[in-house]
Design an enzyme around this catalytic site. Sequence first.
Site, PDB file in Angstrom:
ATOM      1  N   SER A  77       6.786 -25.566 -41.457  1.00  0.00           N
ATOM      2  CA  SER A  77       7.594 -26.320 -40.741  1.00  0.00           C
ATOM      3  C   SER A  77       8.760 -25.500 -39.958  1.00  0.00           C
ATOM      4  CB  SER A  77       7.078 -27.287 -40.641  1.00  0.00           C
ATOM      5  OG  SER A  77       7.830 -28.315 -41.978  1.00  0.00           O
ATOM      6  N   LYS A  94      10.619 -36.325 -39.715  1.00  0.00           N
ATOM      7  CA  LYS A  94      11.632 -36.512 -39.013  1.00  0.00           C
ATOM      8  C   LYS A  94      12.458 -36.101 -38.000  1.00  0.00           C
ATOM      9  CE  LYS A  94       8.540 -31.918 -41.073  1.00  0.00           C
ATOM     10  NZ  LYS A  94       7.828 -30.913 -40.235  1.00  0.00           N
TER      11      LYS A  94
END
Length: 273
Positions: free
Chosen positions: A211, A254
């Site tokens: 990611s 996140k």
Amino acid sequence: MKADFDHRIERTEESVDHYAAFVATKVKEEALMPFARKGSRAWFDFGSRLAEDQEKLSTKFSDISNLLREANYWASRGGREGGDGRPCVAGASGEDHANSRIEEQVRELAAEGTLIVETAGEQAGQVNGLAVYDMGDYSFGKPSRITATVYAGKGGVLNIERETKLSGKIHEKAVLILTNYLGRRFARKAPISLTASITFEQLYGMIEGDSATCAELYALLSALSGVPVRQGIAVTGSMDQNGAVQPIGGVNEKIEGFFDLCRLRGLDGSQGS
């Protein structure tokens, strides 16, 4: 006989009704404090959060039941009678507080500058990436500084984590995809003389996942061009060899991790992720 059960269902009017019925049944069976109709939305949003999809609901009913019990506990401690949705919120925040000691310590280190993460200004060759730390029954997001350096040579893209054996196989694959994208984009007709290094600064454990591919690419392009990157922005996203951005997991943690750090330092309207 085999039976396969999905852990997510579509968030439809029918499934929302079933969710509400489950909450009502659990409240009645365990003699929990009642919740008003307008407080029920918190449970649907929690189910979508577990499913990591706004259009779906999680069928992990054990997690829903645990939060119901904790909501009841915090509401009873606060002397509330329920009925306004606040017990739901109190339960969720109570769970976060009970499990977030490490998260709070990491955030304090970043806020005071021990863990260096810029949230304002511009820097060339530096991008804020986003990682997720999984503690088993609790996970949280942590911003990380990704830096890239470039100079003339034929070494290609060097993954410092790989050289120090701190890179997992998926992360190594992501760096190779990044390298192949650069070759496809800039070296179709002639080879390029390039030596570059990429690393996660102040990260001393194993790094896994893809990611951070987009963030690593942006840091590398910024270092190559000398164009600075806004540090009030954090980046997450994997990428294929053609440069197309792909979905990632843990997006809630996140975004919240970077937002919490920016909020501690003071929001100025320019930050985002």
